[in-house]
Each structure stands twice: as structure tokens, then as C-alpha cells.
Write an enzyme that holds these catalytic residues in place. Structure first.
Site, PDB file in Angstrom:
ATOM      1  CB  CYS A  17      25.005  45.022 -11.660  1.00  0.00           C
ATOM      2  SG  CYS A  17      25.184  43.399 -12.427  1.00  0.00           S
ATOM      3  CE  LYS A  70       8.351   7.793   6.760  1.00  0.00           C
ATOM      4  NZ  LYS A  70       8.005   8.046   8.121  1.00  0.00           N
ATOM      5  CD  GLU A 111      -2.367  -1.304   2.837  1.00  0.00           C
ATOM      6  OE1 GLU A 111      -2.468  -0.274   3.527  1.00  0.00           O
ATOM      7  OE2 GLU A 111      -2.787  -2.415   3.199  1.00  0.00           O
ATOM      8  CE  LYS A 115       3.868   5.439   7.456  1.00  0.00           C
ATOM      9  NZ  LYS A 115       3.461   6.760   7.897  1.00  0.00           N
ATOM     10  CB  CYS A 118      24.920  43.298 -17.486  1.00  0.00           C
ATOM     11  SG  CYS A 118      25.109  42.159 -16.110  1.00  0.00           S
ATOM     12  CG  ASP A 137       2.373  12.828   4.797  1.00  0.00           C
ATOM     13  OD1 ASP A 137       2.228  12.518   5.995  1.00  0.00           O
ATOM     14  OD2 ASP A 137       3.241  13.622   4.402  1.00  0.00           O
ATOM     15  CE1 TYR A 184      -8.838   6.251  -2.143  1.00  0.00           C
ATOM     16  CE2 TYR A 184      -6.671   7.262  -1.915  1.00  0.00           C
ATOM     17  CZ  TYR A 184      -7.795   7.000  -2.670  1.00  0.00           C
ATOM     18  OH  TYR A 184      -7.891   7.474  -3.935  1.00  0.00           O
ATOM     19  CB  CYS A 240      28.075  44.855 -15.525  1.00  0.00           C
ATOM     20  SG  CYS A 240      26.441  45.558 -15.222  1.00  0.00           S
ATOM     21  CB  CYS A 272      21.604  44.478 -13.448  1.00  0.00           C
ATOM     22  SG  CYS A 272      22.834  45.108 -14.597  1.00  0.00           S
TER      23      CYS A 272
END
Ligand code: IVH
Length: 680
Positions: free
Chosen positions: A418, A324, A115, A117, A442, A119, A225, A421, A436
Site C-alpha cells: 500500500c 462551437k 439551431e 449543431k 491505513c 453531431d 433532423y 500504510c 490494501c
């Protein structure tokens, strides 16, 4: 309607709606459109309003929540709710099977029920004479909380069992969870209202079940489920037979399913432990496509008699274990923050992390997006943070662990110029992003522009990867996308670490890339916010490149998907001196056919919105998208009430579920191909 007619109709409606719920939630085969279901439910509610005596506890209308509670009462579990031990690797799994086998020496091959698992939260449902009378949380395993009112609102949990044949008392054990799509919706709504988002679907499910007001829980869209049974009682004078329950765990889940209790469709009976690894790998691979969160797999010895032989240790059975997946969340330390300059000049803070193994890979960087995100997290350098890496999604910093903040924690300071540059930086009004101003002067922006130009969805230049682009720019061989086409074999072969074969590859790739299509060319230019779809829309609307260059803002906004901001970006792009130069050069070097004008009847999907999800194995998503657009369709990224068709490829996930919920027409890949062929 008289009372007796109404009584009859109410009974019929109960039966009808219960049947539809079963088809929808348990069999996954809805038999009527949602509107019809809603009509029946409303009819029932109207009758119950008119004749309150007809409103019974097991009415399918009772899924909307009732009076708020002051607190939850306690429930003592008649059969304790146990936990599971975990294994994390193939070796640990082997050790588990060995322990099982050692205790069951005479068994040659042991069947396992496999099955996912889930959560969410463990819940025990108690049915007495087929009616749901109580639902409780696991609590400490012995005593839980009475959450009946909230659980009654969960649409897939029947208030009354189907059929006639069930024990007098039947406790069903299983997991309440929030599907991913519901979680996303809930968080979007919360953020819109300025409320706090839930960290994950599990917390959202837990938070919803903890509501004292079941009307709130009713709005949360939870699901369930079953994964087992608890207490079962059978009065001896009934014809069910002593042994109502099957002697196989898997068969028991099927029995529950027949009573209308949802069973996870991934559950499988395995012939022996050699099939375990295959199931684990399969579920791991499918994980992102499932509509709910899971954190591993669970394997249970299937034979109940063998389970009884094996028994329990402390709070977990010896006959089952969770296998797991690698953790998707981990703790690490933020060592420093670097600033990267992107194609459009956006300066992005990048977290340098103490490397950590999470979600199956080692993560040492994560984006911090922008100042707003840094403020939201309240993060400082040297802080301990929670990192999440789910599936193929890029790693994210989820939260800061304030209780661990070290003394040397210090603020993250954004650069004032920047970092590449040294040009000035600006933050446009209403934008969170710092940019920038250097444009293509640049180096960083130049590199990114060229990488984008040659990327797969743009010109797809063979032999030109990101590393090579960086090298070409660093060695000053290429300054603009147009310069690429001026490279000679000699230029390339004299570069460091460049063999003759790679040089040939690149030159061939460049020659091939000179012939393209108009949408790809527009996309390749890298105009801000002009993605693939917008580029295709521009091409289909204007038909040739000159018309796009000449269009004004008003005309541009006539194109689907183009609003004021995108129109402005396009105008600005074509006004910039540097861009004019590069584009003119490219027009001289490259070629693409104009789009042929399609008459209205050649656009059969005009005003129709498609969404494509999952993997299309025959044609690929981009190709499908382009073909649909050429026939006038709009192709959108998310499913909504405005979606007309969902194209669902393999491994379609939450979008498919959402489309099904909304009653959107669904096409598989073959059906799409047939549809396209019909209109070619
Ligand atoms: S069986 C006696 N099966 O995991 C065994 N539990 O870590 C009882 N869970 O409290 C549990 N998916 O909330 C079982 N397929 C599954 C499960 C599952 C999720 C949860 C459950 C349980 C916890 C134990």
C-alpha cells in the site's frame, strides 16, 4: 380477404401508420401505445406477405432493410452540399456579424435562425412527387455516396411526404444522428458480445450508414433532423404556385415539418444578433439533457433574399456560421501515474496529465480505474492520449495515440504494497481492483471512511469538509468516526488555520448530526456496496439496527437489492473487531427512531419500480426516493421494461426518451407530490 379488400386495407394501413409516425417522430405526440402501432405494422406485413404485389416501395413496412449491396454508387449533388465556418468565442461571433452587417448596410436588424449543431452526418434526401427516391452522403460536397437503402430504414424519415402540396422534386438537407440512449444500448450490446465499442454517437451513426446490409442499419435506431433544402424543382403546370418555398429559412423548416420531416425542437427564430448569446448559453446549459449529441450552435441569416445577397466563400456560406462549444476532446501527455487508496482500500491509478483545457476547464488528472482499463487502453507513461470531458462528467482517457508514442514510454507498474500504510495488497478473484489489506489502520482508508460518514447523503455534518477531515486525521485528533463526537471546542480551536467561528460551526454540526435516521446511519457506516438505496431497504425490512446486526446471510438476502455478495459484505463488516468497537461507541452517542412497521396496505407501491430523473425543484431526488421507498416502492437507476413509473423532473434527458419509447407511465414533480400526499 379478397385481393381488392386487401388492397383497400393496405392503403388504409399506409395512411394510418404514416399518420402515427408523424405524430410520434415529428410532432412528438404519440397518440396510441406502442403495442397498437406494432399491431398495425404486423398486420401490414402479413398482408404484404400474402399479396407480394401490394408491397410498394413507399410502404411503411419498408423500414427493416432489404438486400445487401456490393458497394455504394455515387451521387452527384445537383446543388452542392456546403460546409460551415466556425466561431469559438463572443469576439469571433461579433466579427462574423460585423462582416454580415457590412455587406448589408441598409438592413437595420437582421433576423437569425438559431439551431443546435447536431453531431452526426450530413445527408441529402431527394423526394420526387412526394416519394423518397434517393439519399446521399455529403461526400466532398459535390459527389456523395448513395445510401438510400440504409436511410429508408430510419424510422423518422418519411418514405412518402404528408399531404398533397409539395414540389415535384424536393431535396431535404439535414443530419442523421444516433440518439444517446441508442448509442449506449448499442455499445452495451457490442461489449457483451466481445465486440469493439464505438467511440461516440457520431462514429456509430457513420458506421451504421456505411453498412452495405441495410438490415444492420435498420437495427441501429438512427434519427434525422432537417436543417435546410437543396435542389427544388416545380413543373410549371401545377397549381402550387411559383414560390412554394417561403422566403425565410425558419419558415422553410416549418414547411418541411408540415410534410412530415422532423425539425429539431430547439430551433428558434431570433429577432436580431443580440439574442445570439442567450441562445448559445441556453443550449450549452441544456446540452447534457438533450437526447442527442451536439457540438455547438449554428446561426443563419433567416431571410433567403439576404442569404442570396451574401453568397458564399469557397465551400461555406457567408450567411451562416457554427458557434462551437469548447472542445470536449483534446490531446495531452500522460506525465505519471499515482496510486490513491479509497475508503474500501481500493487502489486506483490516477493519471497525472500535462494540464489541458478541455470541455471548458483545465484538466490535470484523470482516473485510470484499474489494471483492466490500463490493459484495454494499452497505455504507457509519457504516451499522448485523447482526453474527454463532457458536461459535468469526470474527465476520461478515451484512447492512446500510438502513432505519437515517444521513445521514453514506459509501463505503468502497480505497487506491491500500500502506498500509504505499506500493508500488503491483494486482488480478489474475479475482481479487477487491487486492495490494501490495512483496513482502518491505513490512514487513507480512515480518512475516506470519515469523509463518507460525514458526507451530505450520510450524516451531512455541517462545518466538516474533506480538507478538515484530512487535517483531523493527520493531527491524530480523530481515528474513527466515533472520535469525531469526542472532539472538544478546545481541540478544534487549537488546530492550525482554524478560527473560532469554524470551530463553533463544527461543534454545532456534530451536535446536530447525533440525531439522524436509521437509513442514513446504515449508509454512513460505509459498508462495501451498501449505497443509499440498499441502506434504506435494510432499514425498511429490519426496522431497527439490532435486527440488522443480528441477521444472517439468508435473512439478509430477503431484502430487495441484497444479493450474496452484499450480504457477505454486511456480515463481514459486523464481524470485524474494530467495527464492533466503533459501532458500539456510535450507538451510545447517537440516536435515531426505529422504522414503524407498515402493514401491507400502507405499502401501496409494493412491487412497483420507479425511476427518478431530471431535477426535482421542490423536494429533491433523495427525499423523493426515501418517501417512495417508505411506501414500498423500489427505486431503480435505469429505465427498463420492468419500470412502472418514471418521475421526470426538469431537464430530464435520455431516460425520459427511453421511458416514452417503452410506454412507461411518466409523472412530473407535481404529480409525484400529489401521489405521495394521497398515501400519507
Ligand atoms: S447547415 C450551407 N445546420 O455541420 C450550410 N449544418 O460543419 C450547410 N450540421 O456538414 C450546413 N447541424 O453536417 C447546418 N443545424 C445545422 C447543422 C449542420 C450540424 C453539420 C452538417 C454540416 C457540418 C458543417
Amino acid at each position: 380477404m379478397s385481393l381488392s379488400d386487401s388492397q383497400k386495407r393496405v392503403q388504409d394501413l399506409h395512411q394510418l401508420i404514416n399518420q402515427l409516425n408523424h405524430q410520434y417522430y415529428v410532432l412528438d405526440e404519440p397518440s396510441v401505445p406502442d403495442v397498437e402501432y406494432d399491431r398495425l405494422l404486423r398486420e401490414l406485413q402479413a398482408l404484404e406477405a400474402e399479396f407480394p404485389d401490394l408491397k410498394t416501395l413507399d410502404s411503411p413496412s419498408q423500414k427493416v432493410g432489404g438486400q445487401a449491396l456490393k458497394s455504394f454508387s455515387q451521387v452527384t449533388h445537383q446543388v452542392p452540399m456546403l460546409s460551415l465556418d466556425n466561431v469559438f468565442s463572443a469576439d469571433e461571433w461579433k466579427a462574423f456579424t460585423k462582416r454580415v452587417q457590412d455587406r448589408l448596410v441598409s438592413e437595420k436588424s437582421i433576423k437569425f435562425c438559431a439551431e443546435p449543431k447536431l453531431d452526426g452526418l450530413a445527408v441529402s434526401l431527394r423526394y420526387e412527387n412526394g416519394l423518397l427516391v434517393q439519399a446521399a452522403t455529403r461526400g466532398d460536397g459535390a459527389v456523395g455516396e448513395n445510401i438510400t437503402e440504409n436511410v429508408r430504414t430510419i424510422k423518422s424519415i418519411p418514405l412518402k411526404l404528408l399531404g398533397e402540396s409539395y414540389p415535384d422534386v424536393l431535396e431535404v438537407r439535414g443530419e442523421v444522428f444516433m440518439p444517446k440512449a441508442s448509442f449506449d444500448d448499442l455499445n452495451k450490446k457490442a461489449l457483451k458480445k466481445g465486440e469493439k465499442a464505438f467511440a461516440n454517437p457520431r462514429n456509430a451513426a457513420a458506421g451504421s450508414l456505411r453498412q452495405l446490409d441495410s438490415k444492420i442499419a435498420a437495427k441501429r435506431n438512427l434519427a434525422f433532423y432537417a436543417y435546410g433544402v437543396g435542389y427544388v424543382e416545380q413543373a410549371s403546370n401545377i397549381t402550387l404556385g411559383e414560390e412554394w418555398l417561403e422566403n425565410s429559412h425558419y419558415q422553410r423548416l416549418c414547411q418541411l415539418k408540415a410534410l412530415g420531416i422532423p425539425m429539431c425542437p430547439e430551433v428558434k427564430l431570433l429577432a436580431d444578433s443580440t439574442e445570439v448569446d442567450g441562445f448559445y448559453q441556453h443550449i450549452l446549459q441544456e446540452r447534457d439533457n438533450l437526447s442527442y449529441e451536439i457540438d455547438g450552435t449554428v446561426f443563419k441569416v433567416d431571410d433567403i433574399a439576404l442569404q442570396q445577397k451574401l453568397g458564399f466563400v469557397a465551400r461555406a456560406p457567408r450567411w451562416a456560421t457554427a458557434y462551437k462549444f469548447p472542445a470536449q476532446e483534446e490531446t495531452t501527455q500522460l506525465l505519471d501515474v499515482d496510486f490513491q487508496v479509497g475508503r474500501t482500500g481500493a487502489i486506483t491509478p490516477v493519471a497525472r496529465l500535462n494540464p489541458i483545457f478541455v470541455g471548458g476547464v483545465t484538466v490535470s488528472n484523470a482516473t485510470l480505474h484499474n489494471q483492466d482499463e490500463i490493459d484495454r487502453l494499452g497505455i504507457k507513461i509519457n504516451d499522448f492520449v485523447t482526453i474527454r470531458r463532457a458536461g459535468d462528467v469526470i474527465p476520461q482517457i478515451v484512447s492512446v495515440q500510438l502513432q505519437k508514442r515517444p521513445e521514453n514510454a514506459c509501463d505503468i507498474l502497480f505497487p506491491t504494497s500500500c502506498p500509504v500504510c505499506d500493508s500488503g495488497v491483494v486482488k480478489a478473484e474475479g475482481e479487477a481492483v487491487l486492495r490494501c489489506t490495512g483496513g482502518l489502520f491505513c490512514g487513507a482508508q480512515r480518512k475516506e471512511a470519515i469523509k463518507h460518514f460525514s458526507s451530505r447523503k450520510a450524516l451531512d455534518i455541517d462545518g466538516l469538509g474533506d480538507k478538515l477531515v484530512e487535517q483531523l486525521v493527520d493531527e491524530n485528533l480523530v481515528k474513527t468516526p466515533a472520535d469525531l463526537f469526542k472532539l472538544t471546542e478546545l481541540d478544534v480551536s487549537t488546530m492550525e488555520r482554524m478560527g473560532k467561528k469554524s470551530a463553533d460551526n463544527l461543534i454545532n454540526g456534530l451536535t446536530k448530526a447525533k440525531t439522524t435516521t436509521l437509513p442514513k446511519f446504515i449508509y454512513a457506516l460505509g459498508i462495501r456496496e451498501v449505497g443509499e438505496t440498499t441502506a434504506a431497504n435494510l432499514a425498511n425490512y429490519f426496522l431497527n439496527f439490532s435486527a440488522i446486526k443480528a441477521a444472517d446471510e439468508i435473512l439478509l438476502q430477503k431484502v430487495p437489492d441484497v444479493g450474496a455478495i452484499v450480504a457477505k459484505n454486511i456480515i463481514q463488516f459486523f464481524q470485524q473487531e474494530h467495527n464492533i468497537e466503533v459501532v458500539t461507541e456510535l450507538e451510545a452517542i447517537m440516536s435515531w427512531p426505529d422504522i414503524e412497521l407498515k402493514s401491507a396496505d400502507e405499502q401501496p407501491f409494493k412491487d412497483k419500480t420507479f425511476v427518478i430523473t431530471g431535477t426535482l425543484s421542490q423536494m429533491g431526488r433523495n427525499e423523493a426516493k426515501a418517501e417512495l421507498q417508505a411506501l414500498g416502492a423500489k427505486v431503480s437507476g435505469s429505465v427498463s421494461v420492468k419500470t412502472h413509473f418514471l418521475v421526470a423532473g426538469e431537464k430530464a434527458g435520455s431516460k425520459l426518451t427511453k421511458a416514452q419509447d417503452l410506454g412507461v407511465e411518466i409523472l412530473n414533480e407535481d404529480e409525484l407530490i400529489a401521489l405521495l400526499a394521497k398515501h400519507k
